[in-house]
Design a protein around this motif. Structure first.
Motif, PDB file in Angstrom:
ATOM      1  N   GLY A 310       0.817  -1.209   0.000  1.00 32.83           N
ATOM      2  CA  GLY A 310       0.000   0.000   0.000  1.00 32.83           C
ATOM      3  C   GLY A 310       0.848   1.256   0.000  1.00 32.83           C
ATOM      4  O   GLY A 310       0.511   2.253  -0.662  1.00 32.83           O
ATOM      5  N   GLU A 311       1.962   1.222   0.729  1.00 32.42           N
ATOM      6  CA  GLU A 311       2.878   2.360   0.722  1.00 32.42           C
ATOM      7  C   GLU A 311       3.423   2.601  -0.684  1.00 32.42           C
ATOM      8  O   GLU A 311       3.514   3.745  -1.150  1.00 32.42           O
ATOM      9  N   LEU A 312       3.809   1.526  -1.344  1.00 33.25           N
ATOM     10  CA  LEU A 312       4.350   1.675  -2.693  1.00 33.25           C
ATOM     11  C   LEU A 312       3.283   2.180  -3.654  1.00 33.25           C
ATOM     12  O   LEU A 312       3.563   3.000  -4.535  1.00 33.25           O
ATOM     13  N   LEU A 313       2.036   1.721  -3.470  1.00 32.12           N
ATOM     14  CA  LEU A 313       0.945   2.185  -4.319  1.00 32.12           C
ATOM     15  C   LEU A 313       0.695   3.677  -4.119  1.00 32.12           C
ATOM     16  O   LEU A 313       0.299   4.378  -5.065  1.00 32.12           O
ATOM     17  N   ALA A 314       0.936   4.141  -2.905  1.00 31.04           N
ATOM     18  CA  ALA A 314       0.760   5.562  -2.617  1.00 31.04           C
ATOM     19  C   ALA A 314       1.983   6.382  -3.009  1.00 31.04           C
ATOM     20  O   ALA A 314       2.100   7.539  -2.600  1.00 31.04           O
ATOM     21  N   GLN A 315       2.890   5.765  -3.775  1.00 31.54           N
ATOM     22  CA  GLN A 315       4.092   6.418  -4.281  1.00 31.54           C
ATOM     23  C   GLN A 315       5.018   6.858  -3.137  1.00 31.54           C
ATOM     24  O   GLN A 315       5.695   7.876  -3.199  1.00 31.54           O
ATOM     25  N   ARG A 316       5.002   6.072  -2.067  1.00 31.60           N
ATOM     26  CA  ARG A 316       5.942   6.281  -0.969  1.00 31.60           C
ATOM     27  C   ARG A 316       6.869   5.071  -0.885  1.00 31.60           C
ATOM     28  O   ARG A 316       6.482   3.952  -1.257  1.00 31.60           O
ATOM     29  N   VAL A 317       8.036   5.274  -0.349  1.00 26.54           N
ATOM     30  CA  VAL A 317       9.019   4.184  -0.252  1.00 26.54           C
ATOM     31  C   VAL A 317       8.736   3.401   1.018  1.00 26.54           C
ATOM     32  O   VAL A 317       8.834   3.948   2.122  1.00 26.54           O
ATOM     33  N   PRO A 318       8.352   2.134   0.919  1.00 23.16           N
ATOM     34  CA  PRO A 318       8.092   1.334   2.127  1.00 23.16           C
ATOM     35  C   PRO A 318       9.394   0.963   2.826  1.00 23.16           C
ATOM     36  O   PRO A 318      10.441   0.814   2.204  1.00 23.16           O
ATOM     37  N   GLU A 319       9.286   0.820   4.157  1.00 19.52           N
ATOM     38  CA  GLU A 319      10.446   0.415   4.929  1.00 19.52           C
ATOM     39  C   GLU A 319      10.705  -1.081   4.737  1.00 19.52           C
ATOM     40  O   GLU A 319       9.775  -1.862   4.508  1.00 19.52           O
ATOM     41  N   PRO A 320      11.977  -1.515   4.839  1.00 19.02           N
ATOM     42  CA  PRO A 320      12.261  -2.958   4.755  1.00 19.02           C
ATOM     43  C   PRO A 320      11.557  -3.711   5.883  1.00 19.02           C
ATOM     44  O   PRO A 320      11.398  -3.198   6.994  1.00 19.02           O
ATOM     45  N   LEU A 321      11.128  -4.934   5.605  1.00 15.84           N
ATOM     46  CA  LEU A 321      10.388  -5.752   6.566  1.00 15.84           C
ATOM     47  C   LEU A 321      11.340  -6.688   7.310  1.00 15.84           C
ATOM     48  O   LEU A 321      12.329  -7.176   6.743  1.00 15.84           O
ATOM     49  N   HIS A 322      10.991  -6.942   8.620  1.00 20.15           N
ATOM     50  CA  HIS A 322      11.745  -7.886   9.443  1.00 20.15           C
ATOM     51  C   HIS A 322      10.727  -8.747  10.193  1.00 20.15           C
ATOM     52  O   HIS A 322      10.560  -8.647  11.407  1.00 20.15           O
ATOM     53  N   THR A 323      10.033  -9.583   9.456  1.00 19.60           N
ATOM     54  CA  THR A 323       8.971 -10.402  10.034  1.00 19.60           C
ATOM     55  C   THR A 323       9.464 -11.758  10.516  1.00 19.60           C
ATOM     56  O   THR A 323       8.719 -12.461  11.211  1.00 19.60           O
ATOM     57  N   GLY A 332       9.568  -7.716   0.783  1.00 22.41           N
ATOM     58  CA  GLY A 332       9.576  -6.369   1.329  1.00 22.41           C
ATOM     59  C   GLY A 332      10.797  -5.577   0.893  1.00 22.41           C
ATOM     60  O   GLY A 332      10.718  -4.377   0.594  1.00 22.41           O
ATOM     61  N   SER A 333      11.959  -6.267   0.855  1.00 24.64           N
ATOM     62  CA  SER A 333      13.160  -5.605   0.378  1.00 24.64           C
ATOM     63  C   SER A 333      13.035  -5.208  -1.077  1.00 24.64           C
ATOM     64  O   SER A 333      13.477  -4.132  -1.507  1.00 24.64           O
ATOM     65  N   VAL A 334      12.401  -6.077  -1.863  1.00 22.24           N
ATOM     66  CA  VAL A 334      12.177  -5.758  -3.278  1.00 22.24           C
ATOM     67  C   VAL A 334      11.258  -4.556  -3.418  1.00 22.24           C
ATOM     68  O   VAL A 334      11.479  -3.668  -4.255  1.00 22.24           O
ATOM     69  N   LEU A 335      10.203  -4.510  -2.605  1.00 27.91           N
ATOM     70  CA  LEU A 335       9.294  -3.365  -2.670  1.00 27.91           C
ATOM     71  C   LEU A 335      10.021  -2.071  -2.279  1.00 27.91           C
ATOM     72  O   LEU A 335       9.796  -1.014  -2.870  1.00 27.91           O
ATOM     73  N   HIS A 336      10.886  -2.167  -1.271  1.00 24.55           N
ATOM     74  CA  HIS A 336      11.666  -1.000  -0.869  1.00 24.55           C
ATOM     75  C   HIS A 336      12.566  -0.544  -2.018  1.00 24.55           C
ATOM     76  O   HIS A 336      12.628   0.658  -2.337  1.00 24.55           O
ATOM     77  N   GLY A 337      13.250  -1.505  -2.658  1.00 25.85           N
ATOM     78  CA  GLY A 337      14.097  -1.139  -3.797  1.00 25.85           C
ATOM     79  C   GLY A 337      13.303  -0.615  -4.969  1.00 25.85           C
ATOM     80  O   GLY A 337      13.748   0.295  -5.677  1.00 25.85           O
ATOM     81  N   ALA A 338      12.088  -1.190  -5.154  1.00 20.35           N
ATOM     82  CA  ALA A 338      11.245  -0.716  -6.254  1.00 20.35           C
ATOM     83  C   ALA A 338      10.842   0.735  -6.042  1.00 20.35           C
ATOM     84  O   ALA A 338      10.780   1.538  -6.989  1.00 20.35           O
ATOM     85  N   GLY A 339      10.537   1.097  -4.793  1.00 21.31           N
ATOM     86  CA  GLY A 339      10.183   2.487  -4.534  1.00 21.31           C
ATOM     87  C   GLY A 339      11.339   3.436  -4.782  1.00 21.31           C
ATOM     88  O   GLY A 339      11.154   4.549  -5.296  1.00 21.31           O
ATOM     89  N   VAL A 340      12.562   2.964  -4.422  1.00 20.66           N
ATOM     90  CA  VAL A 340      13.728   3.828  -4.619  1.00 20.66           C
ATOM     91  C   VAL A 340      14.001   4.033  -6.100  1.00 20.66           C
ATOM     92  O   VAL A 340      14.380   5.117  -6.555  1.00 20.66           O
ATOM     93  N   ARG A 341      13.810   2.955  -6.870  1.00 20.06           N
ATOM     94  CA  ARG A 341      14.165   3.037  -8.296  1.00 20.06           C
ATOM     95  C   ARG A 341      13.002   3.423  -9.197  1.00 20.06           C
ATOM     96  O   ARG A 341      13.103   3.343 -10.420  1.00 20.06           O
ATOM     97  N   ALA A 342      11.876   3.787  -8.631  1.00 20.31           N
ATOM     98  CA  ALA A 342      10.704   4.089  -9.458  1.00 20.31           C
ATOM     99  C   ALA A 342      10.972   5.249 -10.411  1.00 20.31           C
ATOM    100  O   ALA A 342      10.653   5.188 -11.604  1.00 20.31           O
TER     101      ALA A 342
END
Length: 738
Positions: A310-323, A332-342
């Motif tokens: 949802g963070e990435l959809l809102a054009q924000r960079v999500p934090e890395p996950l530690h679940t 989660g790391s991929v989503l974080h990198g995707a936001g950085v490289r968008a």
């Protein structure tokens, strides 16, 4: 718009995964249970087979023992002398100390019975068994003396073809019961002994009830009647459905059977099925428990992953996950990198779109170039066809005039004109070789001889500032190639080398035997011809395009860009290849690889027409649509004494042949012509409807012979070659009728 299906939960997906794993396990257990059942059933069948065979063998042994005794008594001299008292005395001595007894009977009476203290003559029951040959086994439900059931082995008296007496060794059915009892059987089995008439002689159950009765199952009786053996699904005399094995009958026709109730077989299958179901249920229960536990462990990380998305959809960079769940943390790391490289991706996308547009334009240009080459190839073939017809007309006219003019000063211009026609034909063949529209006339070529013949032309073309050096291996074998095309290829390479050295230099031609180690020619011995110059050379970009048609680095008007493509097309059509190496400032070396010839190089034929011996007149059906060729070739043939019937199309020739208005010794036709039928189709038609009519084909476009064609003449052809081909065709076909 179709409504989307509701998304499934992780728990339901885990259950589906569990079922996907459980079902194959259940199927495997079922297959294993079935395999175990089949193995047990096969073992049961083997056990039944062995038990029945052993019982049949034991019963056979009992019968054989009594048969041996009966045959020995039947050969006693006392019986032959009809001394019945002496026979009885000898018989009692023979069975003394045993439980066996002996009887002597004829067809109606019983005279001797050693089971009694004193034998008396008693009548036999009507229809009792009397054996005239070999032996027999009789059964009576009530003996004439004892009144009990009795089985007896009977043999006729020895030494007479018409015996009066039978010697019998009787024994009670209880002996059969004893033999049955000596064997071991599976619990619940029904064991029976049948005589040759399928009557029950022994049984492990209720023998008193069923003794002497025939087997009840018709299939079993039919199998025993034809002395067969095997398994039969039967209903026993007790009314029990069973799997029955009937043993092979012995020499006396007696056999044994063992029947196992089918209920016992079903119990085995049920036991194995219940075992498989129980194991499957345990596996399913364990799996469901593990699925529920896994669903709880996965739900929280998935929810965190959903929030990151949802963070990435809102054009924000999500934090890395530690679940603690490695896969979710990786996503989660991929989503974080995707936001950085968008934002970077937007720029890359624009660049790639621009590149794709450029590549599409280049592909369109390449397609246009390929279509242009294809059009040029078709145009070359059409021009060659028409030009060869023109050359054929000119050449035939010159040859006719040459043959009519006395040798002298007028013949030299004619010879020069015919030579020019030959050179023009060579130029046409060069065009066709580039377009690959014709088959080359390969023959052995001596490379050294070819260079000597072209030395004068080559030397004049190079000029004074360019030196030509030849280095030819003296032991070099002949190459297999078209000599004219090889000469043109060498000239192209030499001229290219000259143009690469505007200030002068050296052109070196080397020829040697080489073994290629790459490509389709790997490991094959080839003739290698190198043409090397000391010119300015080429860079890598130019070197990559040298074989492209129309690509040239020469000034406008100084080159066509067809030289090296023609050389490459010729070499590959000949079964070889071309290599090129160049270094800027150090020169260029072009290597032609040609296959070896099996024989020596052929001598060059003279171009002038040769003297011919007069031949027998032929009737020639000529099919030619070109007006000029049709105006000179028939005249040349008629000048030699032949009769020519000219048709403008293949359709016209076929109609003439169908009407039988044409009596011809040979068909001479062009290939390409107007109308519904080509020359090749005309030849095919003649193969079926005029099989005795040989065919000769002339063409200015291809030399590949169609089926049924004796020879192909390439335009322009010499009159002598035409006459030779016609005579050879006529000789190969039917003889000419006067």
């Amino acid at each position: 718009m179709l409504a989307s299906r509701p998304a499934a939960s992780i728990r339901s997906r885990l259950v589906l995964l569990l079922l996907a794993l459980w079902l194959p396990a259940v199927i495997g257990l079922g297959l294993q249970a079935r395999a175990a059942y089949l193995r047990e059933e096969e073992a049961t069948r083997d056990e039944l087979r062995q038990q029945a065979s052993a019982l049949s063998f034991a019963v056979q042994a009992e019968l054989d023992r009594r048969l041996t005794l009966a045959r020995a008594l039947a050969a006693l001299p006392a019986l032959k002398a009809r001394d019945l008292r002496a026979f009885e005395r000898d018989a009692r001595l023979a069975v003394q100390g045993t439980t066996d007894s002996v009887m002597l009977v004829d067809r109606t009476q019983q005279f001797v019975y050693t089971a009694l203290a004193q034998s008396t003559v008693v009548p036999r029951r009507a229809g009792s068994l009397f054996v005239e040959r070999d032996m027999g086994v009789s059964f009576v439900a009530k003996g004439p003396v004892s009144g009990n059931p009795s089985i007896a082995v009977l043999v006729p008296e020895a030494g007479t073809p018409s015996p009066q007496f039978n010697v019998g060794v009787p024994f009670p059915p209880s002996r059969v019961q004893e033999v049955i009892a000596q064997q071991s059987y599976r619990e619940g089995s029904t064991v029976s002994v049948l005589d040759a008439e399928q009557r029950v002689m022994g049984r492990n159950r209720d023998i008193g009830r069923w003794l002497g009765m025939q087997a009840s199952h018709p299939g079993l009786r039919a199998l025993a009647a034809r002395r067969g053996s095997g398994f039969v699904q039967t209903m026993t005399l007790d009314g029990v459905a069973s799997l029955t094995y009937l043993a092979p009958p012995g020499r006396h026709g007696w056999t044994a059977l063992v029947a196992l109730p089918e209920a016992q077989l079903r119990q085995t299958a049920q036991r194995l099925a219940l075992r498989a179901i129980a194991v499957s249920a345990v596996l399913l229960a364990l799996g469901l428990g593990l699925a529920a536990l896994a669903a709880r462990r996965i739900s929280r990380p998935v929810q965190a992953l959903k929030d990151a998305a949802g963070e990435l959809l809102a054009q924000r960079v999500p934090e890395p996950l530690h679940t603690g769940l490695a896969e979710v943390d990786q996503v989660g790391s991929v989503l974080h990198g995707a936001g950085v490289r968008a934002r970077e991706a937007e720029h890359v996308l624009e660049a790639r779109v621009a590149q794709a547009v450029a590549e599409a334009r280049q592909a369109e240009a390449n397609l246009f170039e390929a279509r242009k080459h294809e059009a040029i190839g078709r145009l070359t073939g059409g021009i060659a066809h028409d030009f060869n017809n023109l050359l054929q007309t000119i050449s035939t006219g010159l040859q006719v005039v040459y043959r009519a003019v006395p040798e002298g000063r007028h013949t030299r211009p004619l010879e020069a004109a015919m030579a020019a026609c030959g050179k023009a034909a060579d130029q046409v063949r060069q065009m066709l070789a580039f377009g690959r529209a014709q088959q080359l006339r390969a023959q052995p070529v001596d490379i050294a001889d070819l260079l000597l013949r072209t030395r004068e032309l080559t030397g004049k073309s190079l000029g004074e500032r360019v030196e030509l050096v030849a280095d030819i291996d003296p032991a070099l074998p002949a190459a297999l190639a078209d000599p004219t095309q090889l000469e043109l290829a060498l000239l192209n390479l030499v001229f290219n080398a000259r143009d690469a050295m505007p200030t002068g230099g050296t052109v070196t031609i080397r020829a040697s035997l080489a073994q290629e180690d790459v490509g389709e020619q790997a490991g094959v011995a080839l003739v290698r011809i190198d043409v090397q110059d000391t010119g300015h050379g080429m860079d890598a970009e130019t070197l990559a395009r040298v074989f492209e048609p129309y690509f040239t680095t020469k000034p406008v008007g100084a080159g066509s860009g067809l030289g090296l493509p023609q050389v490459q097309a010729f070499a590959r059509q000949s079964g070889g290849d071309v290599r090129i190496a160049s270094t800027p400032g150090a020169g260029t070396c072009v290597t032609m690889l040609l296959p070896l010839a099996r024989g020596p190089a052929a001598a060059e034929r003279p171009e002038a027409p040769r003297e011919r011996q007069p031949a027998r007149p032929l009737r020639i059906l000529m099919v030619e649509d070109d007006v000029l060729v049709a105006s000179v070739v028939p005249a040349a043939l008629e000048h030699e004494g032949h009769q020519v019937t000219l048709c403008r199309t293949a359709d016209e020739a076929r109609a003439l042949l169908e009407r039988q208005d044409c009596a011809a010794d040979v068909l001479f036709t062009d290939i390409v012509m107007p109308g519904a039928m080509t020359g090749v189709e005309l030849v095919e038609w003649c193969r079926t409807h005029c099989p005795d009519l040989p065919a000769l084909v002339a063409t200015g476009y291809t030399s590949r012979p169609p089926a049924g064609v004796w020879k192909v003449l390439r335009k322009p052809y010499a009159v002598e070659d035409l006459l030779d081909a016609l005579e050879a065709c006529a000789a190969a076909g039917r003889p000419s009728q006067p």
